[in-house]
Design a protein around this motif. Structure first.
Motif, mmCIF file in Angstrom:
data_model
loop_
_atom_site.group_PDB
_atom_site.id
_atom_site.type_symbol
_atom_site.label_atom_id
_atom_site.label_comp_id
_atom_site.label_asym_id
_atom_site.label_seq_id
_atom_site.Cartn_x
_atom_site.Cartn_y
_atom_site.Cartn_z
ATOM 1 N N SER A 132 1.013 -1.235 -0.081
ATOM 2 C CA SER A 132 0.122 -0.101 -0.046
ATOM 3 C C SER A 132 0.926 1.251 0.173
ATOM 4 C CB SER A 132 -0.934 0.051 1.307
ATOM 5 O OG SER A 132 -0.025 -0.073 2.674
ATOM 6 N N PHE A 133 0.390 2.403 -0.454
ATOM 7 C CA PHE A 133 1.061 3.537 -0.337
ATOM 8 C C PHE A 133 0.345 4.530 0.455
ATOM 9 C CE2 PHE A 133 -1.612 3.480 -3.987
ATOM 10 C CZ PHE A 133 -2.484 4.702 -4.049
ATOM 11 N N SER A 134 1.043 5.671 0.720
ATOM 12 C CA SER A 134 0.586 6.894 1.670
ATOM 13 C C SER A 134 0.189 8.075 0.596
ATOM 14 C CB SER A 134 1.519 7.264 2.471
ATOM 15 O OG SER A 134 1.833 6.336 3.421
ATOM 16 N N VAL A 135 -0.997 8.715 0.965
ATOM 17 C CA VAL A 135 -1.339 9.801 0.181
ATOM 18 C C VAL A 135 -1.310 11.031 1.081
ATOM 19 C CG1 VAL A 135 -3.266 10.926 -0.805
ATOM 20 C CG2 VAL A 135 -2.994 8.506 -1.065
ATOM 21 N N PRO A 136 -0.329 11.942 0.633
ATOM 22 C CA PRO A 136 0.000 13.216 1.371
ATOM 23 C C PRO A 136 -1.300 14.018 1.336
ATOM 24 C CG PRO A 136 0.833 13.447 -0.877
ATOM 25 C CD PRO A 136 0.278 12.151 -0.744
ATOM 26 N N SER A 137 -1.376 14.535 2.616
ATOM 27 C CA SER A 137 -2.530 15.453 3.357
ATOM 28 C C SER A 137 -2.183 17.008 2.510
ATOM 29 C CB SER A 137 -3.023 15.343 4.543
ATOM 30 O OG SER A 137 -1.783 15.913 5.372
ATOM 31 N N VAL A 138 -3.250 17.644 2.038
ATOM 32 C CA VAL A 138 -3.078 19.019 1.768
ATOM 33 C C VAL A 138 -4.169 19.649 2.610
ATOM 34 C CG1 VAL A 138 -3.216 20.661 -0.116
ATOM 35 C CG2 VAL A 138 -2.277 18.340 -0.319
ATOM 36 N N ALA A 139 -3.609 20.839 3.601
ATOM 37 C CA ALA A 139 -4.527 21.488 4.307
ATOM 38 C C ALA A 139 -5.716 22.194 3.467
ATOM 39 C CB ALA A 139 -3.656 22.611 5.184
ATOM 40 N N GLY A 140 -6.836 22.001 3.886
ATOM 41 C CA GLY A 140 -8.154 22.501 3.153
ATOM 42 C C GLY A 140 -8.634 21.551 1.993
ATOM 43 N N THR A 142 -9.657 17.461 0.585
ATOM 44 C CA THR A 142 -9.850 16.140 0.736
ATOM 45 C C THR A 142 -9.248 15.379 -0.527
ATOM 46 O OG1 THR A 142 -11.559 16.508 2.203
ATOM 47 C CG2 THR A 142 -11.571 14.381 1.167
ATOM 48 N N ALA A 143 -8.448 14.237 -0.415
ATOM 49 C CA ALA A 143 -7.875 13.533 -1.421
ATOM 50 C C ALA A 143 -8.973 12.469 -1.836
ATOM 51 C CB ALA A 143 -6.601 12.500 -0.923
ATOM 52 N N LYS A 144 -9.034 12.522 -3.285
ATOM 53 C CA LYS A 144 -10.010 11.497 -3.797
ATOM 54 C C LYS A 144 -8.952 10.631 -4.567
ATOM 55 C CE LYS A 144 -13.423 11.452 -7.663
ATOM 56 N NZ LYS A 144 -14.132 12.115 -8.759
ATOM 57 N N VAL A 145 -9.147 9.242 -4.243
ATOM 58 C CA VAL A 145 -8.459 8.132 -4.699
ATOM 59 C C VAL A 145 -9.040 7.303 -5.546
ATOM 60 C CG1 VAL A 145 -6.693 6.442 -4.074
ATOM 61 C CG2 VAL A 145 -7.001 8.298 -2.714
ATOM 62 N N THR A 146 -8.645 7.052 -6.983
ATOM 63 C CA THR A 146 -9.447 6.242 -7.794
ATOM 64 C C THR A 146 -8.299 4.964 -8.127
ATOM 65 O OG1 THR A 146 -10.482 8.061 -8.683
ATOM 66 C CG2 THR A 146 -10.524 5.992 -10.155
ATOM 67 N N GLY A 147 -8.929 3.818 -7.956
ATOM 68 C CA GLY A 147 -8.163 2.780 -8.217
ATOM 69 C C GLY A 147 -7.308 2.062 -7.310
ATOM 70 N N ALA A 148 -7.638 2.519 -5.948
ATOM 71 C CA ALA A 148 -6.997 1.911 -4.596
ATOM 72 C C ALA A 148 -7.948 1.935 -3.427
ATOM 73 C CB ALA A 148 -5.801 2.235 -4.165
ATOM 74 N N THR A 149 -7.950 1.032 -2.287
ATOM 75 C CA THR A 149 -8.748 1.095 -1.356
ATOM 76 C C THR A 149 -7.979 1.458 -0.160
ATOM 77 O OG1 THR A 149 -9.983 -0.701 -2.447
ATOM 78 C CG2 THR A 149 -10.343 -0.366 -0.099
ATOM 79 N N LYS A 150 -8.605 2.183 0.719
ATOM 80 C CA LYS A 150 -8.009 2.747 1.846
ATOM 81 C C LYS A 150 -7.937 1.536 2.945
ATOM 82 C CE LYS A 150 -8.022 6.875 5.178
ATOM 83 N NZ LYS A 150 -8.799 7.959 5.420
ATOM 84 N N GLN A 151 -6.973 1.598 3.758
ATOM 85 C CA GLN A 151 -6.845 0.546 4.700
ATOM 86 C C GLN A 151 -6.767 1.123 6.165
ATOM 87 O OE1 GLN A 151 -5.858 -2.773 3.252
ATOM 88 N NE2 GLN A 151 -6.640 -1.571 1.502
ATOM 89 N N ALA A 152 -6.735 0.258 7.055
ATOM 90 C CA ALA A 152 -7.078 0.589 8.521
ATOM 91 C C ALA A 152 -6.061 1.619 8.915
ATOM 92 C CB ALA A 152 -7.025 -0.718 8.981
ATOM 93 N N ASP A 153 -4.864 1.412 8.321
ATOM 94 C CA ASP A 153 -3.703 2.331 8.873
ATOM 95 C C ASP A 153 -3.702 3.735 8.161
ATOM 96 O OD1 ASP A 153 -2.896 1.578 6.420
ATOM 97 O OD2 ASP A 153 -1.061 0.773 7.146
ATOM 98 N N GLY A 154 -4.595 3.713 7.224
ATOM 99 C CA GLY A 154 -4.680 5.019 6.514
ATOM 100 C C GLY A 154 -4.092 5.094 5.106
#
Length: 576
Positions: A132-140, A142-154
């Motif tokens: 799995s990979f991490s998605v960086p947060s950007v203040a203000g 919300t990330a939209k991810v297409t083609g992957a599923t979010k895991q329990a660890d984020g």
């Protein structure tokens, strides 16, 4: 006759082989082949050689089965099989193929338009999987991810290891609540409050322009004590990641009357400004039909200026010591008070004192004001005391105190005393005192004179101011002894003129030697005073007897007195 074929038992060996081939990840490779050795006993027709019955295969070596083959992890690729195995039944050649495909990528596109594309990372424990990979947060946002599923660890796990994933960002909803508060009542003016809405980085400038309240038209004024300026004018016009609400504090419409006090320091030239403000307010009533606003009378909030003490500056006098308290009305104009300073009069009195008499002999006074120069005055007035017969008294003034003056008047200026002493001159005086020794040769009648001189000196110190003279003690000198020449048949009296110390107060002296003729066989008579002429010592101004006691006294004086210059003049002879 019927014959039956005979049979025989024949042993048969065989080998089972298993190999895995890898393809799709660069150069094709194969696994190390695995082998198993077998044997069996078959029944063979002895006539035809045909096998009439096969026996069961049995393993002959140590290897009895094929081991499972784990697919190796190839960076940047995933395999279609994680591992392979085959059942070993008979000696056969078995092969399997593992196919690799490139892993997918994740493309992250930030709100500012910048993007990065990174391939998935291999799962080192399973060649068919990626991590799995991490998605960086950007203040203000919300990330939209297409083609992957979010895991329990984020983190996000790709749905397909070979398919690509995209990450984009959606701006979050944002709002700013603007509230107007009437400070007179302490209550919010809800009818005029409003909320700006939008999303991160979205503009709200148009909303603000249309929704903000013209409170001045309704009789209100900004409460500058709480809002130095209108807080709405400091808004950027664009929603940030976080947005604080805004409160605009208002008072009923006000007017100010200002008194400005300027105090200029005379030393530094810097001006300190104090601003005093009196506030007045009035309420307005707006006709909701016509929009006309009617205002009431001005009411004082703080209608007086406090007194201000003017700071003292040493050496200067302020134009006023206090700016007095003052009560003002709304109709009064703004005012300005300028406080200036005038330099105080200053003086320095210079006194020359005769240190020997303790009396002042000359003085002058330098005049001016604080901070002004007196250098020219000092140059003109300074006394050339040396020309007047004085000199600096270095016991009281190591140096001339006027040379240490700064040349500029200070806030305080002490007088200066120059202590002087008299100049003097020193000379030497010499006194010459003479002793003359006369003797007459009784046979030739020739008179001889011997002159002895003694020089006595002293110093004379003259005060050049008063002319008074101071004398030192004169020195002493000694006339040397003189042995009188002998003449056959005569006796001299005295036979020796003794040495004599000459001191201050002594006068010139003349000594006369007498010869007495010897009488045969009458030596006693020659020594008798009655039968011989006496020698005499006579001062030039008077006659006096020259006694042995006097000579002894003078000789004693010679021991204790310091000698001075003495001259013996060669004897002169002349007929008598």
């Amino acid at each position: 006759m019927y014959l039956k074929h005979g049979t025989k038992q024949v042993a048969e060996t065989g080998t089972a082989t298993y190999t895995v081939t890898y393809t799709g990840a660069g150069s094709d490779t194969s696994s190390q082949p695995q082998t198993i050795d077998y044997t069996r006993t078959n029944t063979v027709d002895a006539v035809t050689g045909d096998v009439t019955a096969y026996g069961d295969w049995s393993v002959t070596g140590d290897t009895t089965s094929f081991t499972s083959v784990t697919t190796p992890v190839k960076t940047g690729y995933v395999a279609d099989k994680a591992s392979l195995t085959v059942e070993d039944a008979t000696p056969t050649t078995e092969t399997d193929t593992v196919t690799y495909l490139p892993v997918g990528t994740v493309t992250i596109t930030k709100p500012d338009g910048t993007s990065t594309t990174t391939p998935y990372s291999n799962d080192q424990s399973d060649a068919t999987k990626v991590t799995s990979f991490s998605v960086p947060s950007v203040a203000g946002y919300t990330a939209k991810v297409t083609g992957a599923t979010k895991q329990a660890d984020g983190t996000y796990l790709p749905d397909d290891a070979t398919a690509n994933t995209t990450v984009t960002y959606v701006a979050d909803p944002q709002s700013i609540a603007v509230t107007y508060v009437d400070e007179t009542t302490g209550q919010p003016i809800t009818a005029k409050s409003f909320i700006l809405t939008g999303v991160t980085d979205g503009s709200y400038a148009n909303q603000l322009a249309s929704d903000k309240w013209d409170f001045a038209a309704d009789g209100y004024a900004l409460d500058t004590a709480k809002n130095g300026s209108d807080p709405l004018t400091t808004l950027s016009g664009t929603f940030g990641a976080t947005n604080g609400n805004v409160t605009v504090y208002l008072v009923h419409q006000t007017k100010t009357v200002t008194r400005t006090i300027n105090i200029t320091n005379p030393v530094t030239g810097e001006t300190t400004t104090t601003t005093q403000v009196a506030h007045f307010t009035r309420a307005g009533t707006k006709d909701e039909v016509t929009g006309e606003v009617t205002y009431g009378a001005w009411t004082s909030l703080d209608n007086s200026f406090s007194a201000l003490s003017v700071p003292e500056v040493a050496g200067y006098t302020a134009s006023q010591t206090t700016v007095p308290a003052e009560t003002v009305s709304a109709s009064d104009d703004d005012s300005t008070v300028n406080v200036t300073y005038t330099a105080d009069p200053q003086n320095i009195t210079v006194t020359y004192v005769d240190a020997e008499t303790g009396r002042a002999v000359k003085s002058f006074t330098l005049t001016g004001t604080t901070g002004s120069s007196y250098a020219s005055q000092l140059a003109d007035e300074a006394w050339d005391y040396a020309a007047a017969g004085y000199k600096l008294d270095t016991a009281k003034n190591a140096t001339d105190p006027l040379s240490e003056l700064s040349g500029t008047f200070g806030a305080q200026n002490a007088g200066v005393t120059v202590y002087l002493t008299h100049q003097t001159s020193t000379t030497t005086q010499t006194q010459t005192i003479t002793r003359i020794i006369n003797y007459l040769d009784p046979t030739t009648k020739e008179l001889t004179s011997l002159t002895q001189t003694a020089e006595l000196t002293r110093t004379v110190e003259e005060d050049l101011m008063t002319g008074a003279k101071t004398y030192s003690q004169r020195t002493t000198a000694t006339w040397p002894s003189f042995t009188v020449p002998s003449v056959a048949g005569y006796t001299a009296s005295p036979t020796v003129v003794p040495a004599l110390v000459v001191k201050d107060g002594d006068g010139d002296v003349t000594v006369t030697i007498a010869y007495t003729k010897l009488v045969p066989n009458s030596s006693a008579a020659s020594s008798s005073p009655a039968s011989a002429a006496s020698a005499s010592a006579t001062p030039n101004s008077a006659s006096a007897g020259f006694s042995a006691a006097n000579a002894a006294t003078n000789s004693a004086s010679a021991v204790s007195a310091a000698p001075a210059a003495v001259t013996n003049t060669a004897p002169t002879s002349r007929p008598h």
